[in-house]
Design an enzyme around this catalytic site. Structure first.
Site, short mmCIF file in Angstrom:
data_model
loop_
_atom_site.label_atom_id
_atom_site.label_comp_id
_atom_site.label_asym_id
_atom_site.label_seq_id
_atom_site.Cartn_x
_atom_site.Cartn_y
_atom_site.Cartn_z
N ASP A 28 8.21 5.33 12.35
CA ASP A 28 8.10 4.19 13.27
C ASP A 28 9.35 4.20 14.14
O ASP A 28 10.25 3.37 13.98
CB ASP A 28 7.95 2.90 12.47
CG ASP A 28 6.69 2.92 11.63
OD1 ASP A 28 5.62 2.66 12.18
OD2 ASP A 28 6.77 3.25 10.43
N ALA A 73 0.87 -1.19 0.00
CA ALA A 73 0.00 0.00 0.00
C ALA A 73 0.91 1.24 0.00
O ALA A 73 0.83 2.08 0.89
CB ALA A 73 -0.98 -0.01 1.17
N SER A 108 0.02 3.85 5.16
CA SER A 108 -0.87 2.97 4.38
C SER A 108 -2.25 2.95 5.04
O SER A 108 -3.28 2.82 4.36
CB SER A 108 -0.31 1.56 4.35
OG SER A 108 1.04 1.59 3.96
N GLY A 129 5.76 8.44 1.25
CA GLY A 129 6.69 8.21 2.36
C GLY A 129 7.63 7.05 2.03
O GLY A 129 8.85 7.16 2.18
N HIS A 130 7.05 5.94 1.55
CA HIS A 130 7.89 4.80 1.15
C HIS A 130 8.85 5.22 0.02
O HIS A 130 10.01 4.82 0.01
CB HIS A 130 7.02 3.65 0.64
CG HIS A 130 6.08 3.05 1.65
ND1 HIS A 130 4.72 3.11 1.53
CD2 HIS A 130 6.32 2.37 2.81
CE1 HIS A 130 4.15 2.48 2.55
NE2 HIS A 130 5.10 2.03 3.35
N GLN A 147 3.79 -9.95 13.12
CA GLN A 147 3.85 -8.69 13.87
C GLN A 147 2.47 -8.11 14.18
O GLN A 147 2.37 -7.03 14.76
CB GLN A 147 4.72 -7.68 13.14
CG GLN A 147 4.12 -7.09 11.89
CD GLN A 147 5.13 -6.23 11.16
OE1 GLN A 147 6.14 -6.71 10.67
NE2 GLN A 147 4.87 -4.93 11.09
N GLN A 159 10.45 1.20 16.20
CA GLN A 159 10.91 0.14 15.30
C GLN A 159 12.34 0.42 14.84
O GLN A 159 13.21 -0.47 14.86
CB GLN A 159 9.97 0.08 14.09
CG GLN A 159 10.48 -0.75 12.93
CD GLN A 159 9.42 -0.90 11.85
OE1 GLN A 159 8.50 -1.67 12.00
NE2 GLN A 159 9.55 -0.15 10.76
P1 AMP Z 1 5.21 0.03 6.38
O1 AMP Z 1 4.88 -0.39 4.98
O2 AMP Z 1 4.17 0.87 7.01
O3 AMP Z 1 5.69 -1.11 7.22
O4 AMP Z 1 6.46 1.01 6.25
C1 AMP Z 1 7.64 0.62 5.60
C2 AMP Z 1 8.72 1.63 5.92
O5 AMP Z 1 8.31 2.90 5.44
C3 AMP Z 1 8.96 1.75 7.42
O6 AMP Z 1 10.35 1.88 7.66
C4 AMP Z 1 8.22 3.03 7.77
O7 AMP Z 1 8.75 3.69 8.90
C5 AMP Z 1 8.42 3.84 6.50
N1 AMP Z 1 7.38 4.87 6.39
C6 AMP Z 1 6.04 4.68 6.54
N2 AMP Z 1 5.39 5.86 6.42
C7 AMP Z 1 6.34 6.80 6.19
C8 AMP Z 1 6.30 8.22 6.00
N3 AMP Z 1 5.16 8.90 6.02
N4 AMP Z 1 7.46 8.87 5.78
C9 AMP Z 1 8.65 8.17 5.75
N5 AMP Z 1 8.74 6.84 5.95
C10 AMP Z 1 7.61 6.16 6.16
#
Ligand code: AMP
Length: 280
Positions: A151, A32, A187, A36-37, A61, A154
């Protein structure tokens, strides 16, 4: 972009990397995908020869089955976004690839880092995170791995794991990408309607307020004022914590450099988290 789903595709990846001595940057995600990703991927693209993004919704998790089932899945859009953003490889393993029959959990005591905040409200969450990230590192063998500051706990736990297990990987924290009203991109925001997205802006407003309050108050007083602001909002606050950036221990009377203020709150049924460094 090439997609790696099988062991033989992973073998071809290893051959390419070793024959050309390429450096590998890994960005682990649960899909998703959003801007940010992509900011993590952009950093990997500038620092490494080859960028790998993984998409794996890790059941280990999730402490809440409904949360796992409702986790958004947008694979087609994800693939086209990754292609537009010059991703070299998408690692798209299934559950048995990550957790084969002979899989054994890694032994790492993270109890002093995961007994608070996310760990307290989501029991077992970080054990799942540590195991999946360790496995992704084992399979992709990156030199650098990109994680979001969003995060924060994390990121702290992964950095701790890499240090403790002496893994030859550079963990890179990346700034949080936000919507116009300050809401951290996530997401999970896909499950918010426009009205809720507006209301969720209070999380970032409160974090910014924390930074202003920090100039004249102790951490404990700052936390109290921030909590009060939330009692008048549409969101249900789960926690606000002001913490030491490495030990994650709550601060009470004395500020430390790079202290973090962290918030978790429900907007309707959707659980949101965010944090900010206090720059006082
Ligand atoms: P997730 O898919 O939510 O597990 O996120 C994957 C990676 O993207 C993790 O390292 C998150 O911290 C990072 N991430 C998620 N949202 C953002 C954001 N808004 N800005 C920067 N990194 C993000």
């Amino acid at each position: 972009m090439q997609i790696i789903q099988t062991k033989s595709e992973l073998e071809s990846f290893y051959q390419l990397i070793s024959s050309k001595r390429l450096s590998v940057g890994l960005t682990p995600t649960m899909g998703a995908l959003h801007k940010g990703h992509m900011s993590l991927l952009h950093k990997s693209n500038t620092e490494c020869d080859v960028s790998v993004v993984s998409i794996f919704v890790n059941p280990m998790q999730f402490n809440n089955q409904a949360d796992l089932e409702k986790y958004p899945k947008t694979l087609e859009e994800d693939i086209s976004l990754l292609e537009k953003n010059d991703c070299d490889f998408l690692f798209l393993p299934d559950k048995t690839f990550i957790y084969p029959e002979n899989f054994e959990k890694i032994k790492l005591d993270i109890s002093n880092l995961d007994d608070k905040m996310e760990g307290e409200f989501r029991p077992g969450h970080f054990e799942g995170v540590v195991n999946v990230v360790f496995r992704l590192f084992e399979l992709i063998q990156p030199q650098k791995a990109y994680f979001g500051d969003k995060d924060f706990q994390q990121l702290a736990i992964i950095s701790f794991m890499v240090e403790k297990l002496k893994l030859p990987i550079n963990v890179i924290g990346c700034e949080t990408t936000r919507e116009e009203n300050g809401l951290a991109m996530s997401s999970r925001n896909l499950r918010l309607n426009n009205e809720q997205k507006k209301k969720a802006g209070i999380i970032h407003e409160t974090l910014k307020q924390g930074e202003i309050l920090a100039k004249k108050m102790t951490p404990a007083q700052t936390k109290k004022h921030m909590q009060e602001r939330f009692t008048r909002s549409y969101l249900d606050l789960e926690y606000i914590e002001i913490i030491h950036p490495k030990t994650l221990e709550p601060l009470d009377q004395i500020w430390v450099s790079k202290a973090r203020v962290c918030i978790a709150a429900f907007c309707g049924e959707v659980r949101l988290i965010d944090n900010m460094q206090i720059r006082s």
